[in-house]
Scaffold this active site. Sequence first.
Site, PDB file in Angstrom:
ATOM      1  N   ASP A   2       0.868  -1.178   0.000  1.00 22.62           N
ATOM      2  CA  ASP A   2       0.000   0.000   0.000  1.00 22.62           C
ATOM      3  C   ASP A   2       0.910   1.235   0.000  1.00 22.62           C
ATOM      4  O   ASP A   2       1.810   1.342   0.828  1.00 22.62           O
ATOM      5  CB  ASP A   2      -0.885  -0.048   1.249  1.00 22.62           C
ATOM      6  CG  ASP A   2      -1.960   1.032   1.256  1.00 22.62           C
ATOM      7  OD1 ASP A   2      -3.124   0.677   1.511  1.00 22.62           O
ATOM      8  OD2 ASP A   2      -1.647   2.208   1.047  1.00 22.62           O
ATOM      9  N   ASP A 100      -3.681   2.353  -5.203  1.00 22.29           N
ATOM     10  CA  ASP A 100      -2.408   2.334  -4.469  1.00 22.29           C
ATOM     11  C   ASP A 100      -2.183   1.049  -3.687  1.00 22.29           C
ATOM     12  O   ASP A 100      -1.376   1.010  -2.773  1.00 22.29           O
ATOM     13  CB  ASP A 100      -2.305   3.553  -3.538  1.00 22.29           C
ATOM     14  CG  ASP A 100      -3.052   3.357  -2.243  1.00 22.29           C
ATOM     15  OD1 ASP A 100      -4.089   2.670  -2.259  1.00 22.29           O
ATOM     16  OD2 ASP A 100      -2.585   3.868  -1.227  1.00 22.29           O
ATOM     17  N   GLU A 101      -2.887  -0.011  -4.069  1.00 16.34           N
ATOM     18  CA  GLU A 101      -2.851  -1.208  -3.243  1.00 16.34           C
ATOM     19  C   GLU A 101      -2.856  -2.482  -4.084  1.00 16.34           C
ATOM     20  O   GLU A 101      -3.626  -2.576  -5.031  1.00 16.34           O
ATOM     21  CB  GLU A 101      -4.147  -1.183  -2.426  1.00 16.34           C
ATOM     22  CG  GLU A 101      -4.034  -1.691  -1.037  1.00 16.34           C
ATOM     23  CD  GLU A 101      -5.317  -1.349  -0.300  1.00 16.34           C
ATOM     24  OE1 GLU A 101      -5.591  -0.136  -0.082  1.00 16.34           O
ATOM     25  OE2 GLU A 101      -6.057  -2.282   0.029  1.00 16.34           O
TER      26      GLU A 101
HETATM   27  N1  DCP Z   1      -8.648   8.627  -1.736  1.00 17.45           N
HETATM   28  C1  DCP Z   1      -9.625   9.546  -2.102  1.00 17.45           C
HETATM   29  N2  DCP Z   1     -10.713   9.756  -1.289  1.00 17.45           N
HETATM   30  C2  DCP Z   1     -10.825   9.103  -0.103  1.00 17.45           C
HETATM   31  C3  DCP Z   1      -9.838   8.172   0.280  1.00 17.45           C
HETATM   32  C4  DCP Z   1      -8.745   7.955  -0.567  1.00 17.45           C
HETATM   33  O1  DCP Z   1      -9.541  10.151  -3.177  1.00 17.45           O
HETATM   34  N3  DCP Z   1     -11.874   9.336   0.702  1.00 17.45           N
HETATM   35  C5  DCP Z   1      -7.471   8.464  -2.613  1.00 17.45           C
HETATM   36  C6  DCP Z   1      -6.346   9.346  -2.129  1.00 17.45           C
HETATM   37  C7  DCP Z   1      -5.378   8.422  -1.485  1.00 17.45           C
HETATM   38  C8  DCP Z   1      -5.594   7.117  -2.249  1.00 17.45           C
HETATM   39  O2  DCP Z   1      -6.984   7.122  -2.590  1.00 17.45           O
HETATM   40  O3  DCP Z   1      -4.046   8.895  -1.584  1.00 17.45           O
HETATM   41  C9  DCP Z   1      -5.259   5.890  -1.438  1.00 17.45           C
HETATM   42  O4  DCP Z   1      -6.078   5.783  -0.290  1.00 17.45           O
HETATM   43  P1  DCP Z   1      -5.543   5.210   1.086  1.00 17.45           P
HETATM   44  O5  DCP Z   1      -6.726   4.909   1.916  1.00 17.45           O
HETATM   45  O6  DCP Z   1      -4.563   4.122   0.873  1.00 17.45           O
HETATM   46  O7  DCP Z   1      -4.851   6.470   1.780  1.00 17.45           O
HETATM   47  P2  DCP Z   1      -3.460   7.155   1.545  1.00 17.45           P
HETATM   48  O8  DCP Z   1      -2.594   6.393   0.603  1.00 17.45           O
HETATM   49  O9  DCP Z   1      -3.687   8.571   1.181  1.00 17.45           O
HETATM   50  O10 DCP Z   1      -2.825   7.158   3.003  1.00 17.45           O
HETATM   51  P3  DCP Z   1      -2.192   5.946   3.842  1.00 17.45           P
HETATM   52  O11 DCP Z   1      -0.781   6.348   4.120  1.00 17.45           O
HETATM   53  O12 DCP Z   1      -3.024   5.928   5.086  1.00 17.45           O
HETATM   54  O13 DCP Z   1      -2.309   4.702   3.036  1.00 17.45           O
HETATM   55 CA    CA Z   2      -2.169   4.198   0.842  1.00 15.81          CA
HETATM   56 CA    CA Z   3      -4.895   1.967   0.118  1.00 17.66          CA
END
Ligand code: DCP
Ligand code: CA
Ligand code: CA
Length: 343
Positions: A2, A100-101
């Site tokens: 991730d 991202d996963e």
């Molecule tokens: N995303 C979005 N709206 C949301 C949640 C996520 O557009 N409500 C997008 C932005 C994030 C991406 O999806 O960068 C990946 O979501 P993640 O839940 O994996 O969160 P992040 O990668 O941002 O943070 P983390 O470090 O917690 O994985």
């Molecule tokens: Ca992430």
């Molecule tokens: Ca994710």
Amino acid sequence: MDIDYFFAQVEELLNPSLKGKPVAVCVYSGRTKDSGAIATSNYMARRLGIKAGMAIVKAKEIGKDVIFVPMRKDLYKEISDRVMSIVSTYGDSMEIASIDEAYVDVSRKARNLLEAMDLAKRLKEDILRKEGLRVTIGVGPNKVLAKIVAERNKPDGLGVVDNVTKFIDEIEISEVPGVGKKTEEILKERGIKTLRDVRELRIEDLAKLVGRSRASYLMSLAFNTYNEQVKPRQVSHRGRYVTLTENTRDINVILPFIKRAVDEAFSKINGLPMEIYVVAIMEDLDIVSKGKSYKFALTREYANVVSIELLKKIIESDRRKIRRIGVRLGKISRSSTLEDFLH
Ligand code: DCP
Ligand code: CA
Ligand code: CA
């Protein structure tokens, strides 16, 4: 695997002046100046309380020094594609779960947990070296446990489930992917907080509370019988990008590069696309793309012609010089081409 605070990390990467500052990526709805929501934020902004899903207006109230940047989805998609293709070389099969996963099955590449961790460590280093991005990896006996241990080790982490029984016992219902707030509340009211508590129940009783499918999912996790495989998920599109030798708007200079991008994208796919996009990464790293969809599948030759038309449109619509050029092929299928119909 991730990617850490993905969209915001990409923004930091492309704009080093953001490093060390709180950053939030905004999805502007366009209705009024600041209407819309936060897509994600870096960890500094999170400490100030700015999180994904929050209204931009509210985030701006609480985060006076936060840097708010607009979302550039095409850019993140391109980078996601590149990270995923690195990830895919580390296992026998890969399932892309979101932008991202991904899950990777390494059970044949690694004989034990130690070897799996070593692979994970190398993958982390590889992604950092090639793309400049930090990711968190969870190593476990199944997809759900791997995801939970990854969540616990964010950011820039590498987590491993070594004592499976103990690990399962301590998993809180709120940590189980796919279990919503409502289910969590229903179970909490009855004192069921962990998977160990779940194991004490009879499946019929659990099913009455949360429904049959959720009950059997939770039970399979609690008894460690969950064994959903990593499903090689059909990648619905394929992209190939090449860097020009110099930034330019001269179509004649770009032509051989775009041809190479089309040819290489075609050689990666197993079938033919019904959709093609030309993606230009501009000198300032902004992204502009133009695409076209068809009711029939495109041959490589046809795609070459269309890609030039699309490139012309981009050059006409934008005054900046182009730094990288690429194509994305979408709606890939094994369906017949126009030629097949005619013959
Ligand atoms: N995303 C979005 N709206 C949301 C949640 C996520 O557009 N409500 C997008 C932005 C994030 C991406 O999806 O960068 C990946 O979501 P993640 O839940 O994996 O969160 P992040 O990668 O941002 O943070 P983390 O470090 O917690 O994985
Ligand atoms: Ca992430
Ligand atoms: Ca994710």
